[in-house]
Design an enzyme around this catalytic site. Structure first.
Site, PDB file in Angstrom:
ATOM      1  N   TYR A 242       0.804  -1.209   0.000  1.00 15.90           N
ATOM      2  CA  TYR A 242       0.000   0.000   0.000  1.00 15.90           C
ATOM      3  C   TYR A 242       0.846   1.273   0.000  1.00 15.90           C
ATOM      4  O   TYR A 242       2.058   1.220  -0.070  1.00 15.90           O
ATOM      5  CB  TYR A 242      -0.997  -0.098   1.164  1.00 15.90           C
ATOM      6  N   ARG A 289       2.884  -0.443  11.558  1.00 10.28           N
ATOM      7  CA  ARG A 289       3.156  -1.773  11.011  1.00 10.28           C
ATOM      8  C   ARG A 289       4.043  -1.550   9.804  1.00 10.28           C
ATOM      9  O   ARG A 289       3.695  -0.779   8.898  1.00 10.28           O
ATOM     10  CB  ARG A 289       1.842  -2.420  10.590  1.00 10.28           C
ATOM     11  N   ARG A 414      -3.409 -15.835  12.405  1.00 11.90           N
ATOM     12  CA  ARG A 414      -4.157 -17.016  11.981  1.00 11.90           C
ATOM     13  C   ARG A 414      -4.481 -17.935  13.162  1.00 11.90           C
ATOM     14  O   ARG A 414      -5.563 -18.533  13.212  1.00 11.90           O
ATOM     15  CB  ARG A 414      -3.383 -17.756  10.889  1.00 11.90           C
TER      16      ARG A 414
END
Length: 481
Positions: A242, A289, A414
């Site tokens: 991004y 992040r 996850r």
């Protein structure tokens, strides 16, 4: 679309080591508190941002969004990060937005929901993101008839200097694949084969050229809304495919002082942080992040990440959360009518490896890089907490990451999706009751198709339970039992 897989295809299974008892847990580092800026986390456990595709088409919080985060909060991790939430008010499908005050009521409901479900223990951060335009891969006919901008270069190649545009397009459509590769530029071929994708280096486009002017303000306004809505802090999304990560990447060749040397590539991320800090104040946690490594040809390396992390820590970031890869540059070719997905190439595999892997294996691929980055900022005199994630599913892995100097906080994505109660079960000395992730990346495949993300270990069970929320097709439950 097919995802990249290592050629070795070694099959791995989750760690099966004995789980600690309650006394051993009390002596552990993982369940000790840690300060993140002005906020005290009750434990060094962290659920990184995951996009569940549950917002409304207008970017609002829905009952399904509330249920998703409420379920994670019931497990009482130290921190929970809300999915990548858009800072610009542009249509982006069922992704949350924080680009206008009209989103505040829904976001306030979300913070209240998490606080109530965790009994105030879990601190809630929100990840805020900017992204550039990407279009679906067109059919060759549609691209050559409608989307390609006919230039003198095309006319010269075809020897059609005076022909009308329709004739040029028809002639291009009749070329063989080999001839098209000669007739079109590399960027045009990419748009044909992958779909058009805007880049931070497209400075001939005014909106892209002006990103250094516009982004600090929109990020700052979004962060101020986050504080107003009751979030405990914000995470600036400087990772993956991004906008902000693209400024940091070694592939950023802008010539306006915001690309080229890494001292210039870090400039906009620092300016965005500075604007955010000015809006939210010194007592509000702000972190980011970022990538430990781009994992693409000619991309940023761990050396770059060490430099970036030191600069960000020096500027006052309250935490740095590390990921890796997940770029568009090596994404697999999408089907016609679909958009490229940045987790299908080798860099995507580095971000979300599956149980079939290479000699390194799918667990802890980011540990070495994180160790280097953390050591660099410690040598520079900063105690900024480092958040590490990547295939962590067992207490022993998490504890080793802390004791070895790879991290200060451990993220489980996850695994938390597979069992949101991991944190509560392990803390109670009942790790043997954990529903362990098997890393088939079933969840990733749903994300790729923009379908509500669930886990194969629980989404078909108890579908007839009273009040259970079901997916749009009615075949899957949306919240873990």
């Amino acid at each position: 679309m097919a995802a990249w897989r290592p050629p070795e295809r070694i099959k791995y299974t989750p760690l099966a080591a004995p789980w600690p008892n309650a006394d051993e847990i009390r002596a552990s580092q993982l369940f000790r508190p840690i300060k993140v800026g002005s906020v005290l986390l009750a434990s060094r456990t962290w659920v990184p941002a995951m996009v569940p595709w549950r917002a409304s088409e207008d970017g609002d919080v829905t009952p399904s969004v509330l249920a998703w985060y409420e379920r994670f909060a019931r497990g009482r991790p130290g921190a929970l990060v809300v999915e990548a939430t858009g800072v610009r008010d542009v249509a982006s499908g069922p992704l949350l937005r924080i680009s206008d005050d009209r989103f505040l009521p829904g976001l306030a409901k979300l913070t209240e929901c998490v606080r109530r479900a965790s009994h105030g223990e879990t601190k809630l951060f929100i990840q805020i993101i900017d992204f550039l335009s990407i279009r679906r891969r067109p059919s060759p006919q549609k691209y050559l008839e409608r989307f390609l901008e006919v230039t003198p270069r095309h006319r010269e190649f075809l020897q059609m200097p005076d022909s009308d545009e329709a004739g040029v397009r028809a002639r291009l459509a009749a070329l063989s694949e080999t001839e098209l590769e000669q007739a079109l530029s590399a960027r045009e071929l990419e748009s044909l084969r992958q779909g058009f994708r805007e880049r931070v280096t497209d400075t001939e486009v005014p909106a892209v050229r002006d990103l250094p002017v516009t982004l600090p303000g929109v990020f700052a306004a979004a962060a101020a809304r986050a504080r107003s809505a009751g979030f405990d802090g914000v995470e600036l999304h400087y990772a993956h495919a991004y906008t902000m990560a693209s400024f940091l990447s070694a592939r950023n060749t802008r010539s306006d002082g915001y690309g080229g040397a890494r001292s210039q590539r870090i400039r906009l991320p620092l300016e965005v942080y500075s604007a955010v800090r000015a809006h939210v104040g010194s007592d509000y946690p702000v972190g980011c992040r970022m990538l430990a490594e781009d994992c693409i040809e000619s991309g940023s390396t761990v050396d770059d990440a060490e430099y970036f992390a030191e600069r960000l820590a020096g500027a006052g970031m309250d935490f740095i959360s590390l990921s890796r890869g997940g770029k568009f540059e090596d994404a697999s070719q999408p089907k016609i009518g679909e958009a490229a997905y940045p987790y299908t190439g080798r860099s995507g595999y580095e971000c979300m490896p599956s149980y079939y892997s290479d000699a390194i294996g799918p667990f802890g691929r980011n540990n070495d890089a994180s160790t280097r980055i953390r050591a660099r900022i410690r040598r520079a005199g900063f105690d900024t907490p480092i958040v590490l994630s990547g295939g962590i599913h067992h207490f022993n892995q998490a504890e080793h990451a802390l004791s070895s100097g790879a991290a200060d906080i451990v993220g489980l994505a996850r695994q938390a999706l597979a069992d949101p109660d991991w944190f509560a079960k392990v803390r109670a000395g009942e790790g043997n009751k954990v529903r362990t992730c098997i890393y088939t990346n079933y969840c990733e495949a749903l994300d790729q198709r923009h379908r509500e993300v669930t886990c194969e270990l629980w989404d078909r069970s108890g579908l007839d339970e009273p009040g259970v929320m079901l997916s749009a097709d009615g075949k899957r439950r949306l919240v873990a039992p």
